[in-house]
Design an enzyme around this catalytic site. Structure first.
Site, PDB file in Angstrom:
ATOM      1  N   GLY A   3      -9.289  -6.369   5.627  1.00 16.86           N
ATOM      2  CA  GLY A   3      -9.544  -5.780   6.939  1.00 16.86           C
ATOM      3  C   GLY A   3      -8.528  -6.162   7.993  1.00 16.86           C
ATOM      4  N   LYS A  12      -3.374   1.090   8.275  1.00 11.37           N
ATOM      5  CA  LYS A  12      -3.555  -0.012   7.330  1.00 11.37           C
ATOM      6  C   LYS A  12      -2.264  -0.792   7.183  1.00 11.37           C
ATOM      7  CE  LYS A  12      -7.050   2.283   4.463  1.00 11.37           C
ATOM      8  NZ  LYS A  12      -7.361   2.729   3.078  1.00 11.37           N
ATOM      9  N   ARG A  67      -4.844  -9.519  -8.242  1.00 14.90           N
ATOM     10  CA  ARG A  67      -5.371 -10.888  -8.241  1.00 14.90           C
ATOM     11  C   ARG A  67      -6.852 -10.829  -8.584  1.00 14.90           C
ATOM     12  NH1 ARG A  67      -8.356 -10.354  -3.676  1.00 14.90           N
ATOM     13  NH2 ARG A  67      -7.476  -9.200  -1.924  1.00 14.90           N
ATOM     14  N   HIS A  80     -14.080  -3.477   8.421  1.00 13.59           N
ATOM     15  CA  HIS A  80     -13.359  -3.221   7.176  1.00 13.59           C
ATOM     16  C   HIS A  80     -13.290  -4.454   6.277  1.00 13.59           C
ATOM     17  CE1 HIS A  80     -12.369   0.391   9.308  1.00 13.59           C
ATOM     18  NE2 HIS A  80     -11.715  -0.290  10.218  1.00 13.59           N
ATOM     19  N   HIS A 108     -17.500   2.421  -0.958  1.00  7.84           N
ATOM     20  CA  HIS A 108     -16.305   1.691  -1.386  1.00  7.84           C
ATOM     21  C   HIS A 108     -16.627   1.127  -2.764  1.00  7.84           C
ATOM     22  CE1 HIS A 108     -12.734  -1.008  -0.275  1.00  7.84           C
ATOM     23  NE2 HIS A 108     -13.047  -1.295  -1.522  1.00  7.84           N
ATOM     24  N   LYS A 119       0.835  -1.202   0.000  1.00  5.99           N
ATOM     25  CA  LYS A 119       0.000   0.000   0.000  1.00  5.99           C
ATOM     26  C   LYS A 119       0.871   1.253   0.000  1.00  5.99           C
ATOM     27  CE  LYS A 119      -4.306  -1.664   2.145  1.00  5.99           C
ATOM     28  NZ  LYS A 119      -4.031  -3.087   2.203  1.00  5.99           N
TER      29      LYS A 119
END
Length: 662
Positions: free
Chosen positions: A167, A160, A294, A237, A210, A118
């Site tokens: 999550g 995160k 993926r 999440h 989202h 990330k």
């Protein structure tokens, strides 16, 4: 000549089964890999060949690259599909496949490495001009740096896991004083789940949707997007409901988000299936979250509205073929919604469940697709994610798909392991979701008081049915023993059954009103009276007439334990009619037991310590999540019966706390 002929699926459960289905349809042979815990799993049964790759623990089986490569060489598999989770976004795995001369059905090593972080992917997206959420994505990971950056960003903020998803390793922090403890938990979860404790911080976007874009690239430089999925309904999440298309999408916004997603994919020369995830606010502004390199759990909704098989696209692209469609040829038709069936108890704070699948009969009808890896008799163990199946509905309209999915969720028979069916059905039926108004805050803001989130007693009709089935089993056993088949004595006084559901006992007075092959009963539960006729029962299904209404119910009876497919899904009742007084577990509230099978991550107290009610004593890891176990009383720790690293069983005593006087 094709680039490969035999595909090893480096995964388990429903995704392994799903990949095998398409591979077989395209004429490829398939190889399953499995841990010792999965020796009799459905994906093993479906494959042409299967190889055991180690013990139950994922870090000794499904995450061991050398074992999977060895299985491919042993069986002659010349391609590997990673599914999702496990090694699907592990650049070292893709590199190992390449080194072994095996085709990796996925993106390049470079794309996985970049987008699998990330932190690094966000830096790349900022450079590519893709809109991103303000935050910290630096390499310095010490607490002092993260605390300083959190003050700069401001609260609330998100922690995160840089390497993660689903999550795990993600925490919402509302206040500065929460930060250090949440950093510890997020790091630990991230390290356990992904092998990396690296974190990023982001400003929390409040009440967004989202929305993710499905992208696909080939080896010839073509990249397209196949519409969007709305994954706003989330808990902790983790996605709970996914749908396509997004209820508030416009053609203009879809084009803007799709082009941004293609720009993100092009920045890393992307090949194969990928998903670019965004947060969409009420104004129509959207921000890059991450790119998953993926196939996604929720890919079936895209398949249903586009009419395309995304696994087939993956295989063809890996074989060097161009994408089957150009952007202008991709169409979206109808609506699809997916829910995830989890082995968890929604009424007990979503505690993951283990046990044996005694019955599994998915409800299939027009417009319903169920992806699963279940077979009757298999154990649900603590070693893997608690997702059991995906239930997906397609309809001409959103409401048609929603209505079909509610029925499929309610009617899928799963006995032996608690699952979240009632929670899912109630979510789908909620007015805010029905009107398309759900954001990521939906469950917290609109669903907190739903009955599915708190323990509910069995309905009177369910107790009556249970008593009738237990009576029938007892009468048949007695008749068989004494050679009196078909005999019923209707002159006796009412039978009294005491049935335990959880820790609560319920008394049913059952009067036999008719004998023979279809016995009749009057059942009284408290002030409620019901008339029943047991028309048929075969050990799997019972047909009853209840107050004049005929119903067919699934059940499983094992001695004194009865599982009934009831209003809330899997209902487990124990006949304790003849249980001696005081036989029920009478442990004090100072006794801390394992709520499920799992591994002890940490023991935070020692014998002799004084503890306060609510104090964290032990951390248990099960089904990829950490579960804090806390003191139920103020008192002194008298005995600790576990250590860090121990594997423990459900209801095993871990810590005994002697309650303080007064």
């Amino acid at each position: 000549m094709p680039a490969f002929n035999k595909i090893l699926i480096a995964n388990r459960g429903e995704i392994a089964c799903r990949v095998m289905r398409t591979a077989r349809d395209l004429g490829y042979r398939t190889v399953a890999v499995y841990s010792e815990a999965d020796a009799n799993a459905r994906h093993v049964q479906l494959a042409d060949e299967a190889v055991c790759i180690g013990p139950a623990q994922v870090n000794q089986s499904y995450l061991v690259i050398d074992n999977i490569i060895a299985a491919a060489k042993k069986t002659g598999a010349d391609a590997i599909h990673p599914g999702y989770g496990f090694l699907s976004e592990n650049a070292d795995f893709a590199r190992a496949c390449e080194a072994a001369g095996i085709v990796f059905i996925g993106p390049t090593v470079e794309a996985i490495h970049l987008m699998g972080s990330k932190r690094l992917s966000k830096i790349a997206m900022l450079e590519a001009g893709v809109p991103c959420i303000p935050g910290y994505e630096g390499a310095d990971q010490d607490d002092e740096t993260l605390i300083r950056e959190a003050e700069r960003i401001g609260y609330p903020l998100m922690i995160k896991a840089s390497a993660g998803g689903g999550g795990r390793g993600m925490r919402l922090v509302q206040r500065a004083e929460e930060l250090v403890a949440q950093l510890r938990t997020a790091r630990s979860e991230a390290q356990n789940a992904f092998g990396s404790g690296e974190l990023i911080l982001e400003k929390a976007v409040i009440q967004p949707r989202h929305v993710e874009i499905q992208v696909f690239g080939d080896q010839h430089g073509n990249i397209v997007y196949l519409g969007e999925r709305d994954c706003s309904v989330q808990r902790r999440h983790q996605k709970v409901i996914e749908e396509a298309p997004c209820p508030v999408m416009t053609p203009e916004l879809r084009r803007a988000m799709g082009e941004a997603a293609v720009k993100a994919a092009a920045a890393v020369n992307y090949v194969g299936a990928g998903t670019v995830e965004f947060l969409l606010d009420a104004s129509g502004a959207f921000y890059f979250l991450e790119m998953n390199t993926r196939l996604q759990v929720e890919h079936p909704v895209t398949e249903l509205v586009t009419g395309q098989d995304l696994v087939a696209w993956q295989i063809r692209v890996a074989a060097g073929q161009p994408l089957p469609l150009k952007q202008e040829d991709i169409r979206i038709d109808g609506h699809a919604i997916e829910v995830r069936l989890y082995a968890e108890d929604a009424a007990s704070n979503f505690l993951p469940q283990t046990g044996q699948v005694l019955r599994w009969e998915p409800e299939l009808f027009d417009g319903i697709r169920i992806d699963h890896g279940l077979v009757e008799g298999q154990p649900v163990t603590p070693f893997y994610d608690p997702m059991l199946a995906k239930l997906i509905a397609y309809g001409a309209t959103r409401d048609e798909a929603r209505r079909k999915l509610i029925r499929a969720v309610e009617d899928c028979v799963l006995l032996g392991v608690k699952a979240n069916q009632r929670f899912l059905a109630n979510l789908l039926a909620h007015p805010v979701f029905a009107e398309g108004g759900a954001t990521t805050a939906f469950i917290a803001e609109h669903f907190a008081a739903d009955p599915s989130l708190a323990p509910q007693p069995p309905r009177a009709a369910e107790l009556a049915v249970a008593a009738a089935l237990l009576y029938q089993a007892s009468a048949l056993a007695n008749a068989h023993q004494h050679g009196l088949a078909g005999w019923r004595n209707v002159e006796n006084a009412p039978w009294r059954f005491t049935l335990r559901h959880g820790e609560q006992k319920h008394v049913v007075a059952l009067e036999v009103t008719a004998s023979g092959d279809q016995p009749g009963f009057t059942a009284r539960i408290g002030e409620t009276s019901l008339e029943l006729v047991l028309l048929a029962s075969d050990g799997r299904w019972a047909t009853l007439q209840i107050d004049g209404v005929r119903r067919r119910l699934a059940y499983h009876l094992d001695g004194q334990r009865l599982w009934l497919h009831g209003h809330a899904g899997n209902l487990e009742l124990l006949d304790v009619t003849h249980e001696p007084a005081g036989a029920q577990d009478a442990a004090s509230s100072g006794t801390v037991k394992a709520p499920m099978d799992g591994a002890i991550v940490d023991v935070l107290v020692a014998e002799g310590d004084r503890v306060a009610k609510g104090q964290l004593l032990v951390v248990l890891e099960a089904m990829k999540m950490e579960h804090p176990l806390k003191a139920g009383v103020d008192g002194i720790v008298r005995r600790i019966q576990t250590s860090k690293g121990d594997q423990v069983k459900s209801r095993q005593v871990l810590v005994e706390v002697e309650a303080a006087e007064g």
